[in-house]
Design a protein around this motif. Structure first.
Motif, PDB file in Angstrom:
ATOM      1  N   GLY A 104      -1.592   5.756   3.648  1.00 45.27           N
ATOM      2  CA  GLY A 104      -1.030   4.602   2.948  1.00 45.27           C
ATOM      3  C   GLY A 104      -0.142   3.768   3.855  1.00 45.27           C
ATOM      4  N   SER A 110       0.831  -1.206   0.000  1.00 44.47           N
ATOM      5  CA  SER A 110       0.000   0.000   0.000  1.00 44.47           C
ATOM      6  C   SER A 110       0.863   1.253   0.000  1.00 44.47           C
ATOM      7  CB  SER A 110      -0.932   0.011   1.218  1.00 44.47           C
ATOM      8  OG  SER A 110      -1.882  -1.021   1.133  1.00 44.47           O
ATOM      9  N   TYR A 142      -5.879  -0.769  -2.622  1.00 41.66           N
ATOM     10  CA  TYR A 142      -6.659  -1.810  -1.962  1.00 41.66           C
ATOM     11  C   TYR A 142      -7.239  -2.789  -2.986  1.00 41.66           C
ATOM     12  CZ  TYR A 142     -10.179  -3.823   1.246  1.00 41.66           C
ATOM     13  OH  TYR A 142     -10.948  -4.672   2.007  1.00 41.66           O
ATOM     14  N   SER A 159       0.892   4.084  -2.811  1.00 41.97           N
ATOM     15  CA  SER A 159       0.498   5.413  -2.333  1.00 41.97           C
ATOM     16  C   SER A 159       1.534   6.465  -2.713  1.00 41.97           C
ATOM     17  CB  SER A 159       0.312   5.391  -0.815  1.00 41.97           C
ATOM     18  OG  SER A 159      -0.736   4.516  -0.441  1.00 41.97           O
ATOM     19  N   CYS A 195      -2.299   1.881   6.270  1.00 42.13           N
ATOM     20  CA  CYS A 195      -3.023   0.773   5.639  1.00 42.13           C
ATOM     21  C   CYS A 195      -2.216  -0.517   5.673  1.00 42.13           C
ATOM     22  CB  CYS A 195      -3.372   1.124   4.192  1.00 42.13           C
ATOM     23  SG  CYS A 195      -4.730   2.302   4.020  1.00 42.13           S
ATOM     24  N   ILE A 246      -5.651   5.529  -2.449  1.00 40.20           N
ATOM     25  CA  ILE A 246      -5.475   4.374  -1.574  1.00 40.20           C
ATOM     26  C   ILE A 246      -6.453   3.247  -1.913  1.00 40.20           C
ATOM     27  CG2 ILE A 246      -5.619   3.605   0.836  1.00 40.20           C
ATOM     28  CD1 ILE A 246      -4.610   6.428   1.593  1.00 40.20           C
ATOM     29  N   SER A 285      -6.454  -1.642   4.844  1.00 34.33           N
ATOM     30  CA  SER A 285      -6.965  -0.529   4.035  1.00 34.33           C
ATOM     31  C   SER A 285      -8.391  -0.140   4.396  1.00 34.33           C
ATOM     32  CB  SER A 285      -6.888  -0.904   2.552  1.00 34.33           C
ATOM     33  OG  SER A 285      -5.558  -1.122   2.150  1.00 34.33           O
TER      34      SER A 285
END
Length: 451
Positions: free
Chosen positions: A308, A144, A364, A148, A311, A360, A316
């Motif tokens: 991010g 992530s 995911y 990001s 997450c 984001i 997330s």
């Protein structure tokens, strides 16, 4: 001879020069993607005056590019799962860069709209494939975060557009900021040589030499030989990738992701197109109104990087649901405050919770689906989302045409944020592909220990 699972090799790798090179190229691509998307909002007040457009007509021109993006996202997302993400990235980069460049030579609204539509085909297809390629090669512990960071390039490009509008347009005219979009064509040959193709595609097409060379760059500590066998996590296969989005109990998730994308992109493109005009109507000058657009993108960068990272640590879904809701609250309050500092703060929060959240949620989705349909999943979600993106400029143009109070315009853009939060809250985490990979990895570890 031994059996190697490329997904596990990649998941257990450490961030190195290979990942850095992929990150830098992806960042540059998304930077120009973001620039090309936001540049119209930078010039729309000037085009309204130059071509005598009504707000509804200006909103329609903004939607033509998004109309192209809808088709591009679906077409190129599905195509990439067949011919490879690298090839599709090159095709879509040529499309969006060339035709955005040509917008600077358009002499009529019709010609301008045609170029925006053709550029939109490339813009719609490039982001899903860049994200999918990043996810294919990102280490498990920072998927992530890597996506990001790259998607912050969208906001950097979004900041660059109004900044050039402030400093370049007064000297060289509105056309000049479209000419800047042609730079990616110059870097394309080097980029194509250095970008990798996804491991799953190399396995499927039997390109063993490239696969081994790539995996050794990803994880130099691995002992991989040319005669080793390669296997992947088995998924239900289908000749029509779109069907795979609804298999393995993913139907509900797929529909909810589509709703979230639709709602969020309605907010994102509505604000990118009409925020300067709304602020001008609220009494600010053109340069001050463009500064709000810079603040919107700056908030998106900060929000994307912070959330991010969280997450990867907490998941997330846990971060995105409250993020969407906070964006709705910020947009609602934006229509009532008269204090400049508070307005800038609310605009930054709105940027983090709309553009940042959209960044984001793409990371995911890219992890939620298996590699064989990853580009299709992102492409379809983005394509459905572009319908919301098309409605955003149209909605803003309609609201301005009926002369509603400013705060009602912002409330109208806040409502989709609550809808996105509700949709994402329904997505079942247990059906994610990334969870299956982790489960299989733990099972293999237990079996190895038993032996």
């Amino acid at each position: 001879m031994k059996t190697i699972n490329s997904a596990e090799v990649i998941a257990n790798s450490k961030f190195n020069r290979f990942h850095l090179s992929l990150l830098i190229w992806s960042f540059l691509i998304i930077l120009f993607d973001g620039y090309d998307l936001v540049v119209y909002g930078t010039v729309v007040p000037i085009l309204i005056e130059k071509w005598g457009l009504t707000p509804v007509e200006a909103g329609a021109i903004g939607s033509y590019g998004l109309f192209g993006m809808m088709f591009g996202a679906i077409l190129f997302g599905t195509l990439a799962d067949r011919i490879g993400r690298k090839n599709v990235i090159a095709i879509t980069l040529i499309l969006f860069s060339l035709f955005t460049f040509l917008c600077g030579f358009a002499e009529t609204p019709t010609m301008f709209s045609t170029y925006r539509f053709l550029a939109g085909l490339g813009l719609g297809g490039i982001m899903p494939n860049v994200i999918a390629l990043l996810t294919d090669y990102a280490p498990k512990t920072m998927r992530s975060m890597i996506v990001s960071v790259v998607l912050c390039g969208y906001s950097v490009g979004g900041i660059l557009a109004p900044l050039l509008g402030i400093f370049i347009m007064p000297k060289f005219g509105w056309e000049s900021i479209f000419w800047f979009a042609g730079l990616p064509l110059v870097m394309l040959p080097i980029m194509y040589k250095q970008l990798p193709e996804t491991a799953s595609h190399l396995i499927r097409t039997g390109k063993r030499d490239k696969l081994v060379a790539t995996l050794l760059k990803v994880n130099p500590g691995m002992d991989i030989q040319q005669n080793d066998e390669f296997e992947e996590l088995r998924e239900k296969d289908t000749k029509v990738p779109i069907i795979g989005l609804f298999q393995d109990k993913r139907a509900l998730s797929t529909v909810m992701f589509w709703i979230a994308f639709f709602s969020c992109l309605l907010m994102v493109y509505g604000l990118n197109t009409w925020l300067p005009k709304l602020m001008i109507d609220a009494g600010y000058g053109l340069n001050s109104s463009l500064a709000f657009l810079v603040t919107l993108q700056g908030g998106a960068i900060i929000g994307t990087l912070i959330i991010g990272r969280l997450c990867d640590k907490y998941g997330s879904k846990k971060m995105l649901v409250p993020m969407y809701a906070s964006g709705a609250i910020a947009l609602t309050l934006l229509g009532f405050s008269g204090n400049s500092f508070v307005i800038y703060l609310l605009v930054a929060i709105a940027g983090a919770a709309t553009i940042g959240a959209q960044n984001i949620v793409q990371a995911y989705v890219s992890q939620y689906y298996p590699p064989s349909i990853r580009s299709t999943a992102l492409g379809m979600a983005s394509g459905i989302g572009r319908i919301g993106g098309m409605l955003g400029p149209l909605l803003g143009g309609f609201l301005l045409s009926v002369s509603l109070p400013i705060h009602l315009n912002f409330i109208a853009f806040a409502i989709p944020g609550l809808l996105a939060a509700a949709a994402l809250a329904i997505v079942p985490v247990r059906n994610a592909h990334s969870n299956k990979v982790d489960t299989n990895t733990r099972r293999d570890s237990i079996n190895d220990a038993a032996v």
